[in-house]
Enzyme design. Structure first.
Site, PDB file in Angstrom:
ATOM      1  N   ASP A  83       0.880  -1.165   0.000  1.00  0.00           N
ATOM      2  CA  ASP A  83       0.000   0.000   0.000  1.00  0.00           C
ATOM      3  C   ASP A  83       0.920   1.218   0.000  1.00  0.00           C
ATOM      4  O   ASP A  83       1.758   1.362   0.901  1.00  0.00           O
ATOM      5  CB  ASP A  83      -0.885  -0.049   1.250  1.00  0.00           C
ATOM      6  N   ILE A  84       0.772   2.108  -0.958  1.00  0.00           N
ATOM      7  CA  ILE A  84       1.716   3.226  -1.103  1.00  0.00           C
ATOM      8  C   ILE A  84       1.726   4.135   0.127  1.00  0.00           C
ATOM      9  O   ILE A  84       2.734   4.772   0.426  1.00  0.00           O
ATOM     10  CB  ILE A  84       1.419   4.034  -2.381  1.00  0.00           C
TER      11      ILE A  84
ATOM     12  N   ASN B 219      -7.086  13.159  -9.565  1.00  0.00           N
ATOM     13  CA  ASN B 219      -8.111  13.695 -10.445  1.00  0.00           C
ATOM     14  C   ASN B 219      -7.667  15.071 -10.932  1.00  0.00           C
ATOM     15  O   ASN B 219      -7.108  15.845 -10.152  1.00  0.00           O
ATOM     16  CB  ASN B 219      -9.435  13.815  -9.659  1.00  0.00           C
TER      17      ASN B 219
ATOM     18  N   GLY C  24      -9.718   4.403  -4.979  1.00  0.00           N
ATOM     19  CA  GLY C  24      -8.403   3.814  -5.209  1.00  0.00           C
ATOM     20  C   GLY C  24      -7.274   4.516  -4.487  1.00  0.00           C
ATOM     21  O   GLY C  24      -7.411   4.970  -3.334  1.00  0.00           O
TER      22      GLY C  24
ATOM     23  N   ASP D 277      -5.937   7.429  -4.943  1.00  0.00           N
ATOM     24  CA  ASP D 277      -6.250   8.824  -4.620  1.00  0.00           C
ATOM     25  C   ASP D 277      -6.929   8.927  -3.254  1.00  0.00           C
ATOM     26  O   ASP D 277      -6.493   9.684  -2.370  1.00  0.00           O
ATOM     27  CB  ASP D 277      -7.167   9.371  -5.729  1.00  0.00           C
TER      28      ASP D 277
ATOM     29  N   SER E  37      -2.759   5.662 -13.740  1.00  0.00           N
ATOM     30  CA  SER E  37      -3.819   5.547 -14.761  1.00  0.00           C
ATOM     31  C   SER E  37      -4.348   4.133 -14.988  1.00  0.00           C
ATOM     32  O   SER E  37      -5.118   3.914 -15.928  1.00  0.00           O
ATOM     33  CB  SER E  37      -3.363   6.136 -16.106  1.00  0.00           C
ATOM     34  N   THR E  38      -3.962   3.175 -14.163  1.00  0.00           N
ATOM     35  CA  THR E  38      -4.385   1.793 -14.409  1.00  0.00           C
ATOM     36  C   THR E  38      -5.662   1.407 -13.660  1.00  0.00           C
ATOM     37  O   THR E  38      -6.117   0.279 -13.773  1.00  0.00           O
ATOM     38  CB  THR E  38      -3.266   0.798 -14.027  1.00  0.00           C
ATOM     39  N   GLY E  39      -6.233   2.352 -12.913  1.00  0.00           N
ATOM     40  CA  GLY E  39      -7.470   2.071 -12.189  1.00  0.00           C
ATOM     41  C   GLY E  39      -8.679   2.407 -13.045  1.00  0.00           C
ATOM     42  O   GLY E  39      -8.902   1.826 -14.104  1.00  0.00           O
ATOM     43  N   VAL E  40      -9.438   3.379 -12.614  1.00  0.00           N
ATOM     44  CA  VAL E  40     -10.657   3.760 -13.341  1.00  0.00           C
ATOM     45  C   VAL E  40     -10.351   4.356 -14.721  1.00  0.00           C
ATOM     46  O   VAL E  40     -11.226   4.393 -15.584  1.00  0.00           O
ATOM     47  CB  VAL E  40     -11.497   4.762 -12.516  1.00  0.00           C
TER      48      VAL E  40
END
Length: 332
Positions: free
Chosen positions: A9-10, A23, A31, A33, A117-120
């Site tokens: 987890d970052i 965003n 996610g 963010d 960018s690999t999530g939503v």
């Protein structure tokens, strides 16, 4: 400093800078963010973010990290995937490059990225990963910084393509062959030993062993450090070229250079072999100087061996394959 990929987890990662896949508007969603806002203190961070306003896609903005252990958060607006025809690759690369440049400007020694960018936004994970590695590698070839790519779960890291399929096939083939050979060799060795020892008196066995030991001690070759430095000279490479290509820290390489009796870990030896472009025999020889060897049936060894035999000496490609198979990576 080197580049490493970890599964975590970052918000739990210790680094001077944490990068948020943000965003473009001063709001937070799901996610990574949302996790960063929660960990940092969402009210304080959102208030700071609203002062900045909109962030253009491919660009960045900086805020304090508040309750996170980092010094700063870099917010970067990644591109939404539209099939690859709307400069998504260029915009994604810009997210990484601009974040790294800002980290350098802020005097950071370490920075942690999510897979942007690999999530939503649905950027294909394998393509996003390749873009990230290219941008990070290009930066690290010029500058020293610890760069950490943080992958949250197994599904976030699934590679595709013929190269990695070939690695899997190689592991499977070697696993079957090595088991058969190992059992055969073990039986043969036991037979030879029983045959040789059965006719000897105890004092003869002792004498034979002593003579062999004296021969071995009298023919000690180069230490690992001595062999390594000879290879560096033979290849005509500078120290920075070697440790950067090996994905190891400058301080570690300096320690090796200064200590004739330095005892390395296997992953360090193999990283240096890759950096020097050694063939499999040269690599095996360097391992032996460190008191190590390739182990039949060991997945870490088989994967590294696969790339060296095919003269694929890109450390990041090898490390991606190792990471995907749950193995430790070369270098760091």
């Amino acid at each position: 400093m080197p580049f490493k990929i970890i599964r975590n987890d970052i918000t739990n990662v210790k680094a001077d800078i944490i990068v948020n896949s943000a965003n473009p508007k001063p709001v937070y969603a799901n996610g990574t963010d949302a996790a960063i806002y929660e960990a940092a203190g969402k009210e304080q961070l959102l208030a700071e973010r609203k002062k900045i306003g909109d962030i253009p896609v491919g660009s960045i903005a900086v805020t304090p990290a508040f309750r996170l252990s980092a010094k700063y958060i870099i917010h970067t607006a990644g591109p939404v995937w539209h099939g690859g025809n709307m400069d998504e690759f260029g915009l994604l690369k810009s997210c990484y490059s601009k974040s790294l440049e800002k980290a350098l400007e802020l005097g950071a020694e370490s920075i942690a990225f999510p897979l942007i960018s690999t999530g939503v936004y649905q950027f294909p994970r394998d393509k996003a990963l390749q873009t990230a590695v290219m941008a990070i590698s290009s930066f690290l070839f010029k500058y020293d910084m610890l760069v950490i790519l943080v992958v949250f779960d197994r599904k976030s890291f699934e590679l595709s393509g013929k190269l990695f399929q070939d690695v899997d096939e190689y592991i499977d083939e070697c696993d079957v062959t090595d088991k058969a050979v190992s059992e055969y060799q073990q039986n043969r060795m036991e037979e030879k030993y029983r045959s040789a020892v059965s006719g000897m008196m105890p004092e003869c066995i002792y004498q034979t062993g002593r003579e062999r030991l004296d021969d071995i001690i009298g023919n000690i070759g180069d230490t690992f450090q001595e062999r390594l430095l000879k290879l560096v000279d033979q290849k005509g490479m500078s120290d920075p070229e070697v440790y950067k290509k090996a994905n190891i820290d400058r301080k570690l390489f300096s320690k090796i250079r200064c200590d004739v009796n330095y005892t390395p870990r296997k992953k360090t030896v193999l990283a240096l072999a890759v950096a020097l472009g050694l063939d499999i025999k040269e690599t095996d020889s360097l391992l032996k100087c460190a008191g190590l060897s390739f182990s039949p049936g060991n997945k870490f060894d088989l994967i590294t061996e696969y790339f060296i035999k095919r003269k694929i000496y890109d450390i990041n490609t090898i490390n991606l394959a190792l990471f995907e198979h749950g193995q430790q990576t070369l270098g760091v």
